[in-house]
Motif scaffolding. Structure first.
Motif, PDB file in Angstrom:
ATOM      1  N   UNK A   1       5.442   9.415  33.562  1.00 29.48           N
ATOM      2  CA  UNK A   1       5.671  10.501  32.606  1.00 29.48           C
ATOM      3  C   UNK A   1       6.807  11.408  33.059  1.00 29.48           C
ATOM      4  N   UNK A   2       6.965  11.551  34.377  1.00 32.83           N
ATOM      5  CA  UNK A   2       8.024  12.401  34.937  1.00 32.83           C
ATOM      6  C   UNK A   2       9.314  11.640  35.208  1.00 32.83           C
ATOM      7  N   UNK A   3       9.337  10.334  34.893  1.00 32.30           N
ATOM      8  CA  UNK A   3      10.490   9.486  35.226  1.00 32.30           C
ATOM      9  C   UNK A   3      10.846   9.630  36.702  1.00 32.30           C
ATOM     10  N   UNK A   4       9.812   9.653  37.549  1.00 28.36           N
ATOM     11  CA  UNK A   4       9.998   9.818  38.992  1.00 28.36           C
ATOM     12  C   UNK A   4      10.789   8.620  39.531  1.00 28.36           C
ATOM     13  N   UNK A   5      11.861   8.847  40.269  1.00 26.87           N
ATOM     14  CA  UNK A   5      12.678   7.717  40.743  1.00 26.87           C
ATOM     15  C   UNK A   5      11.953   6.798  41.717  1.00 26.87           C
ATOM     16  N   UNK A   6      10.845   7.277  42.306  1.00 28.02           N
ATOM     17  CA  UNK A   6      10.116   6.456  43.285  1.00 28.02           C
ATOM     18  C   UNK A   6       8.812   5.896  42.724  1.00 28.02           C
ATOM     19  N   UNK A   7       8.671   5.884  41.396  1.00 24.90           N
ATOM     20  CA  UNK A   7       7.481   5.265  40.819  1.00 24.90           C
ATOM     21  C   UNK A   7       7.470   3.791  41.200  1.00 24.90           C
ATOM     22  N   UNK A   8       6.290   3.202  41.363  1.00 24.23           N
ATOM     23  CA  UNK A   8       6.241   1.803  41.847  1.00 24.23           C
ATOM     24  C   UNK A   8       6.814   0.822  40.834  1.00 24.23           C
ATOM     25  N   UNK A   9       7.444  -0.237  41.355  1.00 16.11           N
ATOM     26  CA  UNK A   9       7.909  -1.321  40.482  1.00 16.11           C
ATOM     27  C   UNK A   9       6.710  -2.081  39.920  1.00 16.11           C
ATOM     28  N   UNK A  10       5.734  -2.335  40.799  1.00 15.02           N
ATOM     29  CA  UNK A  10       4.494  -2.985  40.371  1.00 15.02           C
ATOM     30  C   UNK A  10       3.315  -2.245  40.976  1.00 15.02           C
TER      31      UNK A  10
ATOM     32  N   UNK B   1      -9.774 -13.036  54.160  1.00 20.30           N
ATOM     33  CA  UNK B   1     -10.259 -14.410  54.259  1.00 20.30           C
ATOM     34  C   UNK B   1      -9.288 -15.423  53.664  1.00 20.30           C
ATOM     35  N   UNK B   2      -9.691 -16.696  53.707  1.00 18.97           N
ATOM     36  CA  UNK B   2      -8.814 -17.796  53.307  1.00 18.97           C
ATOM     37  C   UNK B   2      -8.473 -17.770  51.818  1.00 18.97           C
ATOM     38  N   UNK B   3      -9.434 -17.364  50.980  1.00 15.30           N
ATOM     39  CA  UNK B   3      -9.148 -17.330  49.542  1.00 15.30           C
ATOM     40  C   UNK B   3      -8.061 -16.292  49.248  1.00 15.30           C
ATOM     41  N   UNK B   4      -8.138 -15.142  49.922  1.00 16.82           N
ATOM     42  CA  UNK B   4      -7.098 -14.131  49.774  1.00 16.82           C
ATOM     43  C   UNK B   4      -5.754 -14.662  50.264  1.00 16.82           C
ATOM     44  N   UNK B   5      -5.747 -15.261  51.449  1.00 18.26           N
ATOM     45  CA  UNK B   5      -4.484 -15.704  52.044  1.00 18.26           C
ATOM     46  C   UNK B   5      -3.812 -16.819  51.237  1.00 18.26           C
ATOM     47  N   UNK B   6      -4.617 -17.773  50.761  1.00 15.97           N
ATOM     48  CA  UNK B   6      -4.049 -18.987  50.171  1.00 15.97           C
ATOM     49  C   UNK B   6      -3.947 -18.958  48.646  1.00 15.97           C
ATOM     50  N   UNK B   7      -4.824 -18.216  47.980  1.00 22.87           N
ATOM     51  CA  UNK B   7      -4.879 -18.248  46.517  1.00 22.87           C
ATOM     52  C   UNK B   7      -4.406 -16.946  45.861  1.00 22.87           C
ATOM     53  N   UNK B   8      -4.794 -15.802  46.433  1.00 24.12           N
ATOM     54  CA  UNK B   8      -4.547 -14.522  45.766  1.00 24.12           C
ATOM     55  C   UNK B   8      -3.228 -13.899  46.202  1.00 24.12           C
ATOM     56  N   UNK B   9      -2.975 -13.852  47.510  1.00 26.48           N
ATOM     57  CA  UNK B   9      -1.737 -13.237  48.006  1.00 26.48           C
ATOM     58  C   UNK B   9      -0.480 -13.861  47.394  1.00 26.48           C
ATOM     59  N   UNK B  10      -0.412 -15.199  47.226  1.00 29.87           N
ATOM     60  CA  UNK B  10       0.783 -15.768  46.593  1.00 29.87           C
ATOM     61  C   UNK B  10       1.027 -15.231  45.181  1.00 29.87           C
ATOM     62  N   UNK B  11      -0.047 -14.935  44.455  1.00 29.81           N
ATOM     63  CA  UNK B  11       0.106 -14.369  43.106  1.00 29.81           C
ATOM     64  C   UNK B  11       0.701 -12.965  43.198  1.00 29.81           C
ATOM     65  N   UNK B  12       0.227 -12.176  44.167  1.00 27.98           N
ATOM     66  CA  UNK B  12       0.765 -10.826  44.367  1.00 27.98           C
ATOM     67  C   UNK B  12       2.244 -10.898  44.737  1.00 27.98           C
ATOM     68  N   UNK B  13       2.587 -11.809  45.646  1.00 22.73           N
ATOM     69  CA  UNK B  13       3.980 -11.965  46.069  1.00 22.73           C
ATOM     70  C   UNK B  13       4.868 -12.376  44.900  1.00 22.73           C
ATOM     71  N   UNK B  14       4.376 -13.285  44.090  1.00 20.71           N
ATOM     72  CA  UNK B  14       5.145 -13.759  42.940  1.00 20.71           C
ATOM     73  C   UNK B  14       5.357 -12.627  41.940  1.00 20.71           C
ATOM     74  N   UNK B  15       4.321 -11.810  41.723  1.00 17.89           N
ATOM     75  CA  UNK B  15       4.413 -10.685  40.771  1.00 17.89           C
ATOM     76  C   UNK B  15       5.440  -9.663  41.256  1.00 17.89           C
ATOM     77  N   UNK B  16       5.449  -9.389  42.561  1.00 20.34           N
ATOM     78  CA  UNK B  16       6.429  -8.468  43.121  1.00 20.34           C
ATOM     79  C   UNK B  16       7.839  -9.031  42.997  1.00 20.34           C
ATOM     80  N   UNK B  17       7.984 -10.335  43.188  1.00 22.93           N
ATOM     81  CA  UNK B  17       9.303 -10.955  43.104  1.00 22.93           C
ATOM     82  C   UNK B  17       9.844 -10.907  41.683  1.00 22.93           C
ATOM     83  N   UNK B  18       8.992 -11.207  40.702  1.00 23.94           N
ATOM     84  CA  UNK B  18       9.418 -11.215  39.303  1.00 23.94           C
ATOM     85  C   UNK B  18       9.887  -9.838  38.854  1.00 23.94           C
ATOM     86  N   UNK B  19       9.163  -8.800  39.323  1.00 21.91           N
ATOM     87  CA  UNK B  19       9.459  -7.437  38.847  1.00 21.91           C
ATOM     88  C   UNK B  19      10.136  -6.593  39.917  1.00 21.91           C
ATOM     89  N   UNK B  20      10.760  -7.253  40.892  1.00 20.67           N
ATOM     90  CA  UNK B  20      11.420  -6.520  41.964  1.00 20.67           C
ATOM     91  C   UNK B  20      12.854  -6.149  41.645  1.00 20.67           C
TER      92      UNK B  20
END
Length: 401
Positions: free
Chosen positions: A185-194, A382-401
């Motif tokens: 709302x404030x057009x803050x320059x440091x608002x998160x990309x994702x 755990x392994x589900x976070x490392x192998x299945x979920x974290x890659x989705x987070x990384x991909x989302x950051x890359x797309x909107x980075x």
């Protein structure tokens, strides 16, 4: 009286635990035969249960990136009375996306996210909110409530600088979404990309769990009268009104008491069999899980009211220092909502509701992931976070980075 009684009980248990530890060492001595290992194992489990615990260390001095070990150093970027902004600096991170991991202020230390931080360090320049135990904060440092929490997040994002991403684990999903809305709302320059929200109670009317029921079946005044205590003398924060960490831990342990009892019994069996590695793994988990800290009374009570009882954010009624929090103001912060199929703390749909609230955000900036078979802790450790979920987070950051 509540806190004083706990301190007395803790002192007695510590003494008993020390005696049990000595007894375990004695019964493991070669001079004792016939039943020595059984008794020693039982005493060792009791000693571990009674052992006093402080704030754990992250201990992330080295990680493996692309098959090679890389040194990691911790540094404090910004220090505040109730928490600090910590950065994990590593070699080769230059040019990587900056990520603020927001730890829950819910009884446990930020070190509970050690596995979350370690995994994201492989691809990001990682910062974390390292919240402070309220009983260690002198009264002269003032109050800390949900409004202050949001202010800290905005200040931390400003300290990191433009172009950073934000990841909220559980409880901070609400203040993180609020901070993103206010900054937008404030057009803050440091608002998160994702903004990635994992197992967060955005709208607890969706698939309410036992945690939600506990927070709604009693009036607000009950919590103030029954779970708030005063920090006793001997602590820097003496006189501060808090929701003690030991009460929060007791609540979580009682939710799955049978599982916790079975875990300790399994630890006992590992020790009897001489399987020290398996026993050490159980000990390490409970060392972390049972390390707890206090929350300020005003933060806890405001969270009960805003998040669990009045459902202010999803109803469009949340205020921050007299100003409405409008999630519809978010237009360019890409939102990723992640939920665990078997989450017994934040039910399915609670985090996903953030995507519906962001009415001005285009569909290509919204994504939902339901992690099959994952419980609450499995979505960020755990392994589900490392192998299945974290890659989705990384991909989302890359797309909107």
């Amino acid at each position: 009286m509540l806190y004083n009684a706990y301190e007395m009980q803790r002192s007695l248990m510590t003494t008993a635990g020390m005696m049990a530890g000595w007894g375990a060492e004695m019964w493991r001595h070669p001079a004792y035969l016939g039943g020595g290992d059984v008794l020693a194992s039982a005493l060792e489990v009791f000693a571990h249960t009674a052992e006093p615990r402080g704030k754990p260390e992250f201990g992330l001095d080295r990680i493996t990136v692309d098959g090679r070990e890389v040194a990691v150093t911790e540094e404090i970027v910004l220090r505040k009375p109730f928490g600090q902004l910590k950065r994990f600096r590593r070699e080769g991170v230059e040019g990587a996306p900056k990520l603020l991991i927001v730890a829950p202020m819910s009884g446990h230390y930020a070190t509970l996210l050690r596995g979350t931080v370690a995994r994201m360090l492989q691809s990001a320049d990682v910062y974390v909110t390292d919240w402070r135990d309220a009983k260690l904060v002198p009264l002269t440092d003032g109050r800390f409530d949900l409004d202050d929490y949001i202010d800290y997040l905005i200040e931390f994002m400003g300290a990191i600088g433009p172009g950073a991403h934000m990841l909220a684990v559980c409880q901070p999903s609400v203040p993180c979404l609020a901070a993103a809305a206010l900054m937008s709302a404030d057009a803050h320059p440091c608002r998160p990309r994702t903004l990635t929200m994992m197992g967060g109670p955005i709208d607890t009317r969706e698939a309410p769990t036992s945690v939600n029921t506990l927070a709604t079946e009693r009036p607000h005044a009950w919590f103030e009268q029954n779970v708030i205590a005063t920090v006793p003398s001997g602590h820097p924060g003496a006189g501060r009104r808090v929701y003690p960490g030991f009460l929060q831990l007791a609540g979580f342990m009682s939710m799955n008491l049978g599982d916790h009892m079975l875990s300790h019994f399994e630890m006992y069996k590992h020790l009897v069999r001489g399987d020290g590695e398996s026993a050490d793994a159980s000990k390490a988990f409970y060392d972390e899980y049972r390390s707890v800290c206090d929350m300020t009374a005003e933060f806890y009570l405001q969270t009960i009211d805003v998040v669990f009882q009045s459902h202010a954010l999803p109803k469009g009624e949340m205020m921050h220092r007299g100003r409405p929090v409008n999630v519809g103001a978010i237009t360019d912060v890409a939102l990723l909502a992640i939920e665990g199929e078997r989450d017994d703390i934040s039910g399915l749909g609670q985090t996903k509701s953030a995507l519906t609230l962001a009415t001005s955000l285009s569909d290509d900036r919204k994504r939902y992931l339901m992690a099959e078979g994952a419980g609450h802790y499995g979505i960020f450790n755990g392994s589900r976070w490392r192998d299945k979920i974290a890659p989705v987070v990384e991909d989302w950051m890359k797309i909107h980075g």
